[in-house]
Design a protein around this motif. Structure first.
Motif, PDB file in Angstrom:
ATOM      1  N   GLU A  42       1.422  11.695 -11.845  1.00  0.00           N
ATOM      2  CA  GLU A  42       2.021  12.438 -10.728  1.00  0.00           C
ATOM      3  C   GLU A  42       2.595  13.764 -11.207  1.00  0.00           C
ATOM      4  O   GLU A  42       2.406  14.811 -10.578  1.00  0.00           O
ATOM      5  CB  GLU A  42       3.133  11.609 -10.068  1.00  0.00           C
ATOM      6  CG  GLU A  42       2.641  10.502  -9.162  1.00  0.00           C
ATOM      7  CD  GLU A  42       3.806   9.713  -8.566  1.00  0.00           C
ATOM      8  OE1 GLU A  42       4.947  10.239  -8.578  1.00  0.00           O
ATOM      9  OE2 GLU A  42       3.582   8.588  -8.116  1.00  0.00           O
ATOM     10  N   LYS A  63       1.401  17.445 -10.215  1.00  0.00           N
ATOM     11  CA  LYS A  63       2.378  18.378  -9.639  1.00  0.00           C
ATOM     12  C   LYS A  63       2.318  19.721 -10.362  1.00  0.00           C
ATOM     13  O   LYS A  63       2.292  20.788  -9.733  1.00  0.00           O
ATOM     14  CB  LYS A  63       3.785  17.797  -9.750  1.00  0.00           C
ATOM     15  CG  LYS A  63       4.874  18.721  -9.187  1.00  0.00           C
ATOM     16  CD  LYS A  63       6.233  18.447  -9.798  1.00  0.00           C
ATOM     17  CE  LYS A  63       6.285  18.946 -11.237  1.00  0.00           C
ATOM     18  NZ  LYS A  63       7.645  18.905 -11.816  1.00  0.00           N
ATOM     19  N   LYS A 119      -0.842  12.605  -2.957  1.00  0.00           N
ATOM     20  CA  LYS A 119       0.109  12.821  -1.851  1.00  0.00           C
ATOM     21  C   LYS A 119       1.543  12.930  -2.372  1.00  0.00           C
ATOM     22  O   LYS A 119       2.310  13.801  -1.949  1.00  0.00           O
ATOM     23  CB  LYS A 119      -0.004  11.683  -0.841  1.00  0.00           C
ATOM     24  CG  LYS A 119      -1.276  11.727  -0.004  1.00  0.00           C
ATOM     25  CD  LYS A 119      -1.375  10.528   0.924  1.00  0.00           C
ATOM     26  CE  LYS A 119      -2.680  10.560   1.719  1.00  0.00           C
ATOM     27  NZ  LYS A 119      -2.819   9.363   2.594  1.00  0.00           N
ATOM     28  N   LYS A 120       1.899  12.072  -3.327  1.00  0.00           N
ATOM     29  CA  LYS A 120       3.244  12.125  -3.905  1.00  0.00           C
ATOM     30  C   LYS A 120       3.430  13.408  -4.714  1.00  0.00           C
ATOM     31  O   LYS A 120       4.496  14.025  -4.691  1.00  0.00           O
ATOM     32  CB  LYS A 120       3.472  10.903  -4.790  1.00  0.00           C
ATOM     33  CG  LYS A 120       3.510   9.585  -4.028  1.00  0.00           C
ATOM     34  CD  LYS A 120       3.702   8.411  -4.984  1.00  0.00           C
ATOM     35  CE  LYS A 120       3.706   7.077  -4.225  1.00  0.00           C
ATOM     36  NZ  LYS A 120       3.857   5.915  -5.129  1.00  0.00           N
ATOM     37  N   GLU A 150       4.108  16.374  -2.399  1.00  0.00           N
ATOM     38  CA  GLU A 150       5.510  16.412  -1.962  1.00  0.00           C
ATOM     39  C   GLU A 150       6.397  17.037  -3.050  1.00  0.00           C
ATOM     40  O   GLU A 150       7.247  17.882  -2.763  1.00  0.00           O
ATOM     41  CB  GLU A 150       6.004  14.998  -1.639  1.00  0.00           C
ATOM     42  CG  GLU A 150       5.344  14.377  -0.406  1.00  0.00           C
ATOM     43  CD  GLU A 150       5.814  12.950  -0.169  1.00  0.00           C
ATOM     44  OE1 GLU A 150       6.736  12.497  -0.890  1.00  0.00           O
ATOM     45  OE2 GLU A 150       5.277  12.278   0.736  1.00  0.00           O
ATOM     46  N   THR A 152       5.366  20.990  -3.495  1.00  0.00           N
ATOM     47  CA  THR A 152       5.799  21.872  -2.400  1.00  0.00           C
ATOM     48  C   THR A 152       7.316  22.035  -2.397  1.00  0.00           C
ATOM     49  O   THR A 152       7.835  23.128  -2.136  1.00  0.00           O
ATOM     50  CB  THR A 152       5.327  21.322  -1.044  1.00  0.00           C
ATOM     51  OG1 THR A 152       5.761  19.950  -0.902  1.00  0.00           O
ATOM     52  CG2 THR A 152       3.812  21.388  -0.920  1.00  0.00           C
ATOM     53  N   LYS A 153       8.023  20.968  -2.702  1.00  0.00           N
ATOM     54  CA  LYS A 153       9.491  21.032  -2.745  1.00  0.00           C
ATOM     55  C   LYS A 153       9.957  21.963  -3.862  1.00  0.00           C
ATOM     56  O   LYS A 153      10.813  22.831  -3.656  1.00  0.00           O
ATOM     57  CB  LYS A 153      10.054  19.635  -2.954  1.00  0.00           C
ATOM     58  CG  LYS A 153      11.573  19.595  -2.991  1.00  0.00           C
ATOM     59  CD  LYS A 153      12.077  18.171  -3.209  1.00  0.00           C
ATOM     60  CE  LYS A 153      13.607  18.144  -3.287  1.00  0.00           C
ATOM     61  NZ  LYS A 153      14.125  16.766  -3.534  1.00  0.00           N
ATOM     62  N   LYS A 179       8.225  28.652   2.183  1.00  0.00           N
ATOM     63  CA  LYS A 179       7.635  27.362   2.514  1.00  0.00           C
ATOM     64  C   LYS A 179       6.126  27.397   2.263  1.00  0.00           C
ATOM     65  O   LYS A 179       5.474  28.428   2.402  1.00  0.00           O
ATOM     66  CB  LYS A 179       7.911  27.009   3.973  1.00  0.00           C
ATOM     67  CG  LYS A 179       9.357  26.590   4.228  1.00  0.00           C
ATOM     68  CD  LYS A 179       9.522  26.053   5.639  1.00  0.00           C
ATOM     69  CE  LYS A 179      10.957  25.552   5.849  1.00  0.00           C
ATOM     70  NZ  LYS A 179      11.159  24.986   7.206  1.00  0.00           N
ATOM     71  N   GLU A 227       2.502  24.795   2.742  1.00  0.00           N
ATOM     72  CA  GLU A 227       1.895  23.564   3.225  1.00  0.00           C
ATOM     73  C   GLU A 227       0.658  23.260   2.380  1.00  0.00           C
ATOM     74  O   GLU A 227      -0.164  24.137   2.143  1.00  0.00           O
ATOM     75  CB  GLU A 227       1.486  23.687   4.700  1.00  0.00           C
ATOM     76  CG  GLU A 227       2.660  23.827   5.663  1.00  0.00           C
ATOM     77  CD  GLU A 227       2.186  23.926   7.106  1.00  0.00           C
ATOM     78  OE1 GLU A 227       1.002  23.575   7.359  1.00  0.00           O
ATOM     79  OE2 GLU A 227       2.981  24.364   7.958  1.00  0.00           O
ATOM     80  N   SER A 263      -2.328  20.060   1.787  1.00  0.00           N
ATOM     81  CA  SER A 263      -2.859  18.774   2.243  1.00  0.00           C
ATOM     82  C   SER A 263      -4.156  18.460   1.520  1.00  0.00           C
ATOM     83  O   SER A 263      -4.814  19.366   0.968  1.00  0.00           O
ATOM     84  CB  SER A 263      -3.111  18.805   3.758  1.00  0.00           C
ATOM     85  OG  SER A 263      -4.028  19.840   4.081  1.00  0.00           O
TER      86      SER A 263
END
Length: 229
Positions: free
Chosen positions: A116, A120, A148-149, A152, A155-156, A165, A167, A169
């Protein structure tokens, strides 16, 4: 009969004198000829010796140069063959290192938590490079949950650091091949720009960019090279 006529003894004596004189003259002449012949022989002999010596010297010098040239060619040939063998052995070693790395690529995806974090960081690299509001992520179907994790997390972190910001996907319509070892691709520019951050591609980049450093570490500095990276 004249009173001045020579007797037989006188004639004989005169003949002996004349014969002795002629013989002496002949001997002296012969000696002169012999001396002259010896001188001419000595001169000719010296001339021939000089000519032969020059010929021998010229031949020796020519053969010596040929021997030197042959020796240089032999040395150069041996040196080149040795150099090629060394280069071949080094290349085999380098190829072996990357082959081993290729085999171990899949290990990076075995530990899900570590995987993960890897995903990231790969995403963040693409986010910073593309600097777009909306992006898509291509991944192996088997990695969707982990991706998916990672999205998150990425993006954070991106929003916190850039204050913008974003997005992201998963593009499930175009997954990465299952045969890959792991990693992702980040797609932007309306689908026209794609940053390939799969494990395989990262290894290729590593092989291209890090190869000079790896060579230096393994084999030391190449003194024959004029330029170094």
């Amino acid at each position: 009969m004249s009173q001045h006529a020579l007797s037989d003894d006188q004639v004989s004596q005169e003949l002996k004198k004349m014969t002795a004189f002629i013989k002496q003259e002949a001997m002296e002449k012969a000696k002169e000829i012999q001396i002259k012949a010896d001188e001419e022989f000595a001169i000719e002999k010296s001339k021939l010796v000089r000519q032969e010596t020059q010929t021998i010297d010229t031949t020796y010098e020519k053969k010596f140069k040929q021997a030197q040239m042959s020796q240089q060619i032999t040395r150069s040939t041996v040196a080149n063959k040795t150099r090629l063998k060394v280069l071949s052995a080094r290349q085999e070693l380098l190829d072996g290192i990357f082959e081993q790395a290729q085999k171990k690529l899949g290990d990076g995806a075995k530990d899900k938590k570590k995987y993960e974090v890897i995903l990231k960081n790969l995403m963040l690299e693409g986010f910073y490079a593309l600097n777009e509001h909306k992006l898509q992520i291509r991944a192996r179907k088997a990695d969707y949950d982990v991706v998916k994790k990672a999205i998150e997390m990425a993006t954070k972190e991106y929003t916190e650091k850039v204050h913008k910001k974003i997005e992201a996907s998963i593009d499930e319509s175009d997954p990465l091949p299952d045969g890959l070892s792991g990693g992702i691709s980040i797609v932007g520019g309306g689908g026209k720009i794609e940053i390939n951050n799969t494990f395989e591609e990262r290894l290729v980049l590593l092989q291209e960019n890090a190869l000079p450093s790896i060579r230096l570490t393994l084999f030391g500095k190449n003194e024959n090279r004029k330029f170094h990276e």
